[in-house]
Design a protein around this motif. Sequence first.
Motif, PDB file in Angstrom:
ATOM      1  N   MET A  81       0.834  -1.210   0.000  1.00 19.06           N
ATOM      2  CA  MET A  81       0.000   0.000   0.000  1.00 19.06           C
ATOM      3  C   MET A  81       0.870   1.262   0.000  1.00 19.06           C
ATOM      4  SD  MET A  81      -3.282  -0.922   2.387  1.00 19.06           S
ATOM      5  CE  MET A  81      -2.473  -1.659   3.785  1.00 19.06           C
ATOM      6  N   SER A  82       1.928   1.223   0.821  1.00 16.78           N
ATOM      7  CA  SER A  82       2.812   2.397   0.850  1.00 16.78           C
ATOM      8  C   SER A  82       3.440   2.614  -0.510  1.00 16.78           C
ATOM      9  CB  SER A  82       3.941   2.209   1.856  1.00 16.78           C
ATOM     10  OG  SER A  82       3.420   2.029   3.119  1.00 16.78           O
ATOM     11  N   ALA A  83       3.901   1.521  -1.129  1.00 16.45           N
ATOM     12  CA  ALA A  83       4.540   1.644  -2.442  1.00 16.45           C
ATOM     13  C   ALA A  83       3.549   2.243  -3.434  1.00 16.45           C
ATOM     14  CB  ALA A  83       5.022   0.281  -2.912  1.00 16.45           C
ATOM     15  N   LEU A  84       2.317   1.786  -3.368  1.00 13.48           N
ATOM     16  CA  LEU A  84       1.304   2.297  -4.293  1.00 13.48           C
ATOM     17  C   LEU A  84       1.104   3.808  -4.084  1.00 13.48           C
ATOM     18  CD1 LEU A  84      -1.928   0.529  -5.310  1.00 13.48           C
ATOM     19  CD2 LEU A  84      -2.009   2.927  -4.761  1.00 13.48           C
ATOM     20  N   LEU A  85       1.024   4.214  -2.818  1.00 12.58           N
ATOM     21  CA  LEU A  85       0.827   5.644  -2.556  1.00 12.58           C
ATOM     22  C   LEU A  85       2.021   6.466  -3.036  1.00 12.58           C
ATOM     23  CD1 LEU A  85      -1.021   5.917   0.850  1.00 12.58           C
ATOM     24  CD2 LEU A  85      -1.907   5.711  -1.458  1.00 12.58           C
ATOM     25  N   ARG A  86       3.244   5.927  -2.798  1.00 10.59           N
ATOM     26  CA  ARG A  86       4.434   6.662  -3.245  1.00 10.59           C
ATOM     27  C   ARG A  86       4.366   6.878  -4.755  1.00 10.59           C
ATOM     28  NH1 ARG A  86       5.278   6.380   1.801  1.00 10.59           N
ATOM     29  NH2 ARG A  86       3.588   7.831   1.477  1.00 10.59           N
ATOM     30  N   GLN A  87       3.958   5.841  -5.499  1.00 11.39           N
ATOM     31  CA  GLN A  87       3.877   5.992  -6.954  1.00 11.39           C
ATOM     32  C   GLN A  87       2.787   6.983  -7.335  1.00 11.39           C
ATOM     33  OE1 GLN A  87       3.578   1.603  -7.393  1.00 11.39           O
ATOM     34  NE2 GLN A  87       4.938   1.894  -9.123  1.00 11.39           N
ATOM     35  N   LEU A  88       1.688   6.912  -6.614  1.00 13.40           N
ATOM     36  CA  LEU A  88       0.563   7.800  -6.910  1.00 13.40           C
ATOM     37  C   LEU A  88       0.954   9.260  -6.655  1.00 13.40           C
ATOM     38  CD1 LEU A  88      -2.397   7.352  -7.772  1.00 13.40           C
ATOM     39  CD2 LEU A  88      -3.034   7.586  -5.369  1.00 13.40           C
ATOM     40  N   GLU A  89       1.681   9.487  -5.552  1.00 14.87           N
ATOM     41  CA  GLU A  89       2.115  10.836  -5.216  1.00 14.87           C
ATOM     42  C   GLU A  89       2.956  11.434  -6.327  1.00 14.87           C
ATOM     43  OE1 GLU A  89       4.252  10.200  -1.627  1.00 14.87           O
ATOM     44  OE2 GLU A  89       2.449   9.788  -0.468  1.00 14.87           O
ATOM     45  N   ASP A  90       3.591  10.543  -7.082  1.00 13.66           N
ATOM     46  CA  ASP A  90       4.510  11.027  -8.095  1.00 13.66           C
ATOM     47  C   ASP A  90       3.823  11.370  -9.421  1.00 13.66           C
ATOM     48  OD1 ASP A  90       7.254  11.637  -8.272  1.00 13.66           O
ATOM     49  OD2 ASP A  90       7.375  10.108  -9.842  1.00 13.66           O
ATOM     50  N   LEU A  91       2.551  11.053  -9.537  1.00 13.51           N
ATOM     51  CA  LEU A  91       1.878  11.283 -10.815  1.00 13.51           C
ATOM     52  C   LEU A  91       1.406  12.729 -10.950  1.00 13.51           C
ATOM     53  CD1 LEU A  91      -0.393   8.138 -11.106  1.00 13.51           C
ATOM     54  CD2 LEU A  91       1.921   8.492 -11.967  1.00 13.51           C
ATOM     55  N   LYS A  92       1.294  13.140 -12.217  1.00 10.39           N
ATOM     56  CA  LYS A  92       0.794  14.489 -12.440  1.00 10.39           C
ATOM     57  C   LYS A  92      -0.714  14.533 -12.264  1.00 10.39           C
ATOM     58  CE  LYS A  92       4.345  16.047 -15.554  1.00 10.39           C
ATOM     59  NZ  LYS A  92       4.613  14.940 -16.479  1.00 10.39           N
ATOM     60  N   ASN A  93      -1.375  13.435 -12.570  1.00 10.14           N
ATOM     61  CA  ASN A  93      -2.821  13.430 -12.476  1.00 10.14           C
ATOM     62  C   ASN A  93      -3.289  12.249 -11.635  1.00 10.14           C
ATOM     63  OD1 ASN A  93      -5.512  13.580 -12.826  1.00 10.14           O
ATOM     64  ND2 ASN A  93      -5.510  13.185 -15.036  1.00 10.14           N
ATOM     65  N   PRO A  94      -3.098  12.361 -10.346  1.00 13.08           N
ATOM     66  CA  PRO A  94      -3.386  11.198  -9.501  1.00 13.08           C
ATOM     67  C   PRO A  94      -4.860  11.061  -9.125  1.00 13.08           C
ATOM     68  CG  PRO A  94      -2.512  12.966  -8.147  1.00 13.08           C
ATOM     69  CD  PRO A  94      -2.574  13.486  -9.561  1.00 13.08           C
ATOM     70  N   HIS A  95      -5.683  12.050  -9.490  1.00 15.05           N
ATOM     71  CA  HIS A  95      -7.020  12.087  -8.885  1.00 15.05           C
ATOM     72  C   HIS A  95      -8.083  11.247  -9.574  1.00 15.05           C
ATOM     73  CE1 HIS A  95      -5.792  15.079  -5.971  1.00 15.05           C
ATOM     74  NE2 HIS A  95      -5.090  15.633  -6.940  1.00 15.05           N
ATOM     75  N   THR A  96      -7.816  10.830 -10.824  1.00 15.84           N
ATOM     76  CA  THR A  96      -8.832  10.009 -11.498  1.00 15.84           C
ATOM     77  C   THR A  96      -8.180   8.795 -12.133  1.00 15.84           C
ATOM     78  OG1 THR A  96      -8.508  11.279 -13.496  1.00 15.84           O
ATOM     79  CG2 THR A  96     -10.363  11.931 -12.102  1.00 15.84           C
ATOM     80  N   CYS A  97      -8.962   7.744 -12.329  1.00 17.68           N
ATOM     81  CA  CYS A  97      -8.455   6.576 -13.054  1.00 17.68           C
ATOM     82  C   CYS A  97      -8.579   6.864 -14.549  1.00 17.68           C
ATOM     83  CB  CYS A  97      -9.221   5.327 -12.633  1.00 17.68           C
ATOM     84  SG  CYS A  97     -10.794   5.135 -13.468  1.00 17.68           S
ATOM     85  N   PRO A  98      -7.999   6.036 -15.417  1.00 22.40           N
ATOM     86  CA  PRO A  98      -8.044   6.354 -16.846  1.00 22.40           C
ATOM     87  C   PRO A  98      -9.468   6.443 -17.396  1.00 22.40           C
ATOM     88  CG  PRO A  98      -6.506   4.556 -16.400  1.00 22.40           C
ATOM     89  CD  PRO A  98      -7.214   4.840 -15.129  1.00 22.40           C
TER      90      PRO A  98
END
Length: 576
Positions: free
Chosen positions: A538-555
């Motif tokens: 879960m932490s790894a997933l959040l770290r990757q998400l934090e790094d995205l430019k558009n983390p707020h929606t799925c594709p």
Amino acid sequence: MKIRVLDKFLAAKIAAGEVIERPAAVVKELVENSLDAEACRITVGIEGAGLRLIRVADDGIGIQSSDLRTAFERHATSKITSEDDLENILTMGFRGEALPSIAGVANVEMASRLRGSAIGSVIKIQYGNIVEEGSVGISEGTIITVKDLFGNVPARKKFLRSDAAEVGRISTLVKQLALSYPSVGFNLTVDGRTRFVSSGNGVFRDVLARVYGGRVVESVMDVDGSDGDGRRIWGCVSSPWETRPNRGGINFYVNHRWIQSRLINQAIENTYSGMLMVGRYPIVAIHLEVSVDQLDVNVHPTKREVRFFQEGPIFSLVQRVVREALLSNSPVPLARSNFALQGHNLSTIASRITPVITSSHDGGIANQELITDAYSEERSLIRDKLPILRVLGQLAKTYIVAEGPTGMYLIDQHAAHERIVFELVCSQRLSVQGSMIQGLLSPLTLELSSSQIEIIDLWGEVLKSYGFDGEKFGGSTFLLRGVPSTIAKNMGIDRVFIEILQSLSQSGHENRPDDILAASIACHGAVRAGDSMSQEEMSALLRQLEDLKNPHTCPHGRPTMIELTKRDLDRDFGRR
Ligand code: ADP
Ligand code: MG
């Protein structure tokens, strides 16, 4: 203050008599005596790893002449007189054992001048026997010299480690004492060479800088908080980016005593959990101030452990104070920049500011500019990104519950991971290497419908560029040889491939199917709702998400997260 011999009953209540085992133990007892004597400066000198000589000089209150001899009697102390005092210990010492124990195994000379008195007195003791008493001219305070330690008990020397190791212990001890008492100036010399100095200006950070170096201290954050019940925590903690490979950087002081505490250790590790890489530990130096009746210091011979009468409030205070600092002060932009500079983002940043590099003739300076620019550029991007989130747990095997600076986040694990894989798929396909393909051990033979074959005829090359590798084999048969590496192996690859063909055939033939392909691959590569995830995952997933430019929606445009702010919670609970 008068030094008295404790009566036998009181003496018996004092935790196990200590034995002086090594030079560091002598230094500890002597410096603690100086601290109890309200010294502002304490000078420690050792020679021959402390076996030849240990000298501790202080500018404390001193001892009156008539008491000098008593100080060396067993259970003689000026610090407690009755059993009640044992429950309210404000001093480091209270057992009246150190001086007689040390004088029993060394040649000791103690010279002291009571504050306000005209002249000092001196006493010399050789392995327990008084050999000289008299007066001496010294400045106010106390100087104690311990020579030929263990000269009469050579067996004890056998248990010592190398000189360097014993000196190391003494040096660590003096540093810890300096951290315990930032308002006291310490000076340690080893064989005539200065080894450690603290100014005694009362600024904790300054002592920390002397111990850990200025660079580390620049990156630590101040913490300070109380609980309204007389407990206060203050000190410094590192950001999750400044870590060490062991717990050696974690230090606690309870009422100025450097102690070991599983309780506080656990509170710290809980607070940082989910923020640190596995096997990394923060740098923490915090003081706990509690009223003396909350604490029993009389539980351990070397006083390195204490007992708290109420552990719960201390645990939560440590957690709250440290967590607040981590969430509000964490230097996110810098941390992200560091990450970006190490990782794949560097290429994109560099490409945006290439002119800086090419227009300069001095490669070194240009690089410096590149990095500085990259920092500021990254910083401005960060505002749209996620803050650092700390995993609290998983809900219904579907949502990750996390804490951010302003409240609680519920993250849809599938939607969030889908976004992460989607971006990965897109960036891989556009990269020089192209998509990562996992070859299948034996090709899958698929029987396809005519509309599915049509899709392959039309989009075969595009499918290949995303990692679906294979070829037609006769009329309606397709041999699938490889799939994108992002797709989980256990997914039923034939089913995934057919579903993807299906969604392509529904979308019409006009446009390039990139988005649909990337989204379908992401959907099939992502963790599903119902998968249980470990804390690390879960932490790894959040770290990757934090790094995205558009983390707020799925594709597909669904939200990946919902935030419940502390404000909302306070309102709903009627707190405001
Ligand atoms: P304790 O510290 O447990 O009282 P010690 O054997 O270490 O016992 O010391 C005995 C007494 O000697 C102390 O209680 C204190 O009164 C006196 N004393 C020792 N060192 C100093 C010092 N550096 N300055 C003033 N008094 C001291
Ligand atoms: Mg003492």
